[in-house]
Write an enzyme that holds these catalytic residues in place. Sequence first.
Site, PDB file in Angstrom:
ATOM      1  N   LYS A 281       0.845  -1.199   0.000  1.00  0.00           N
ATOM      2  CA  LYS A 281       0.000   0.000   0.000  1.00  0.00           C
ATOM      3  C   LYS A 281       0.879   1.247   0.000  1.00  0.00           C
ATOM      4  O   LYS A 281       2.017   1.203   0.468  1.00  0.00           O
ATOM      5  CB  LYS A 281      -0.872   0.019   1.264  1.00  0.00           C
ATOM      6  CG  LYS A 281      -2.021  -0.967   1.267  1.00  0.00           C
ATOM      7  CD  LYS A 281      -2.852  -0.809   2.534  1.00  0.00           C
ATOM      8  CE  LYS A 281      -3.981  -1.832   2.580  1.00  0.00           C
ATOM      9  NZ  LYS A 281      -4.987  -1.646   1.527  1.00  0.00           N
ATOM     10  N   ARG A 355     -10.195 -11.573   2.081  1.00  0.00           N
ATOM     11  CA  ARG A 355     -10.997 -12.679   1.548  1.00  0.00           C
ATOM     12  C   ARG A 355     -10.247 -14.013   1.649  1.00  0.00           C
ATOM     13  O   ARG A 355     -10.869 -15.070   1.740  1.00  0.00           O
ATOM     14  CB  ARG A 355     -11.409 -12.352   0.099  1.00  0.00           C
ATOM     15  CG  ARG A 355     -10.272 -12.090  -0.824  1.00  0.00           C
ATOM     16  CD  ARG A 355     -10.698 -11.324  -2.071  1.00  0.00           C
ATOM     17  NE  ARG A 355     -10.908  -9.893  -1.808  1.00  0.00           N
ATOM     18  CZ  ARG A 355     -11.316  -9.020  -2.712  1.00  0.00           C
ATOM     19  NH1 ARG A 355     -11.574  -9.415  -3.952  1.00  0.00           N
ATOM     20  NH2 ARG A 355     -11.489  -7.751  -2.404  1.00  0.00           N
TER      21      ARG A 355
HETATM   22  N1  BES Z   1      -8.260  -3.775   4.378  1.00  0.00           N
HETATM   23  C1  BES Z   1      -8.339  -3.408   3.027  1.00  0.00           C
HETATM   24  C2  BES Z   1      -9.619  -2.660   2.676  1.00  0.00           C
HETATM   25  C3  BES Z   1      -9.676  -1.217   3.092  1.00  0.00           C
HETATM   26  C4  BES Z   1      -8.956  -0.261   2.383  1.00  0.00           C
HETATM   27  C5  BES Z   1     -10.478  -0.820   4.121  1.00  0.00           C
HETATM   28  C6  BES Z   1      -9.051   1.069   2.755  1.00  0.00           C
HETATM   29  C7  BES Z   1     -10.579   0.497   4.473  1.00  0.00           C
HETATM   30  C8  BES Z   1      -9.858   1.447   3.793  1.00  0.00           C
HETATM   31  C9  BES Z   1      -8.306  -4.662   2.147  1.00  0.00           C
HETATM   32  O1  BES Z   1      -7.516  -5.691   2.605  1.00  0.00           O
HETATM   33  C10 BES Z   1      -7.758  -4.250   0.827  1.00  0.00           C
HETATM   34  O2  BES Z   1      -6.643  -3.858   0.782  1.00  0.00           O
HETATM   35  N2  BES Z   1      -8.577  -4.325  -0.195  1.00  0.00           N
HETATM   36  C11 BES Z   1      -8.184  -3.931  -1.497  1.00  0.00           C
HETATM   37  C12 BES Z   1      -8.786  -4.901  -2.461  1.00  0.00           C
HETATM   38  C13 BES Z   1      -8.289  -4.748  -3.862  1.00  0.00           C
HETATM   39  C14 BES Z   1      -6.827  -5.108  -3.935  1.00  0.00           C
HETATM   40  C15 BES Z   1      -9.116  -5.628  -4.756  1.00  0.00           C
HETATM   41  C16 BES Z   1      -8.691  -2.509  -1.749  1.00  0.00           C
HETATM   42  O3  BES Z   1      -9.797  -2.192  -1.308  1.00  0.00           O
HETATM   43  O4  BES Z   1      -7.971  -1.734  -2.341  1.00  0.00           O
HETATM   44 MN    MN Z   2      -5.503  -5.465   1.971  1.00  0.00          MN
END
Ligand code: BES
Ligand code: MN
Length: 498
Positions: A281, A355
């Site tokens: 990230k 997931r």
């Molecule tokens: N924990 C995050 C989701 C999230 C992101 C919650 C920002 C709250 C704020 C999750 O694990 C994640 O990173 N999801 C990705 C999925 C994507 C790679 C398909 C996302 O939402 O960017």
């Molecule tokens: Mn994530």
Amino acid sequence: MQFLAKAGAADKLRTACLITAVFENKKLSPGAAALDKASGGAITEALKSGDLKGKAGQTLMLRKPAGLACERLLLVGAGKEEELGDAAYRKLWQGAVNAVKDTAAKEATVLLLELPVKGRDARWKAGQAVEAASQALYLFDETKSEKKPEDRPVLAKLTLVTANAAETRAAEAGIRQGEATAAGVALARTLGNLPGNICTPSYLGEQAKAIGRKYKTVKVNVLDAKAMEKLGMGALLSVAKGSRQPPRLIVMEYKPAGARNKPVVLVGKGLTFDAGGISLKPAADMDQMKFDMCGGASVLGAMQAIAELGLKLNVVAVVPSSENLPDGNANKPGDIVTAMSGQTIEILNTDAEGRLILCDALTYARRFNPEVVIDVATLTGACVVALGKHAAGVLGNDQDLVDGLLAAGQTSGDRAWQLPLWDEYQEQLKSNFADVANVGGRYAGAITGACFLSRFTKDLRWAHLDVAGVAWAEGGDKGATGRPVPLLVQYLVDRAGG
Ligand code: BES
Ligand code: MN
Ligand code: ZN
């Protein structure tokens, strides 16, 4: 904090702080009218000054009004009388408690149950009052070097004035549910607020065990990596292997005497820090990914609440817990893992890890022969884009279950909004190399996240709550909210038949 319900006449109440409501356009609530009369017009005079417009949650504190037995009289705005709805009612309670907590009053007596809120009874109003008050009094200083006593509110008791004995009993039931819910919310908030270096998977497991020690109706079993290997949890373990912190699968069984139902299984994402893994990230706001265990924390909070209430309903909690970090041993984009269900997964993005840990927890849930399964997860940023910070997303394969969750969200004020889970979206998860890909491209990310989970919940009655937007607040109030504990507790109370 102690909450009491008691019948009494407004103008006779002896208290450090008496709280009553005034509507917009200087209209007095019944309690305020009685107090105005007994004090020779103290309230009308204060309103004449123009210092209180009566908007919901606004307050004005009067000192020692003549003719009354209270040291302070707090006037709270209640908005337009005919428009007093759920949200305004909560807001005026928050305003009231925020105003008293900054004074030296150790207790207060409140005339707010008498306000008419469309379709809501004294039980509901008392429950909301307790939750709003507890929310306003919550303090997190676990990680400050200096605990400032002046930050600790001295307010220790709130008496809710009722009209008669029947209303007192209704309010008492509301107070009980409100207190249990508020304690669950506080637990979820504190676990969420604790940083990733303290709130690790093992720490979460210990917290669950502590709940098990407190309630003999709750049996807790925390599985380690070895046990997960035996079960074939290849998806969950693949996320954990990029971290030095060992993963945990927390299992809690609430079995009260006399409950005969097949259990409701709650599954909560307990990702104690999500750096994204190799699909790292960006640095900005990455600290907020300590909140990625808030789904799991809300499941712990809900379990504690229902054990406290002694609900006659079998409930199981399953919380898969891990970190997601970049490492030489971490998942790589393109890696293929085999889940406990036997399905193979192509990990196209290591940041879609929630997931991966949830799918094995959902497969594990099958051994409890569940009536319904509800998972709670901060699963997608896309859900925040779709619904903002106000509603959780809800998706599922059983409309009755989804409707029950939506209704519980309305009642509790912890709202959710349904998104479609149509077959068409499933195509986005196609992989050339495995049974399913873990991401579905740019569009409809919250839905494709749920689609992925649906591959593991076939023949179960299942719903998914995406709480990525609601589980914590950003900016000046940055911190965990404890949502969706109120929704979950209300849903289980409804299922247990009130
Ligand atoms: N924990 C995050 C989701 C999230 C992101 C919650 C920002 C709250 C704020 C999750 O694990 C994640 O990173 N999801 C990705 C999925 C994507 C790679 C398909 C996302 O939402 O960017
Ligand atoms: Mn994530
Ligand atoms: Zn995550």
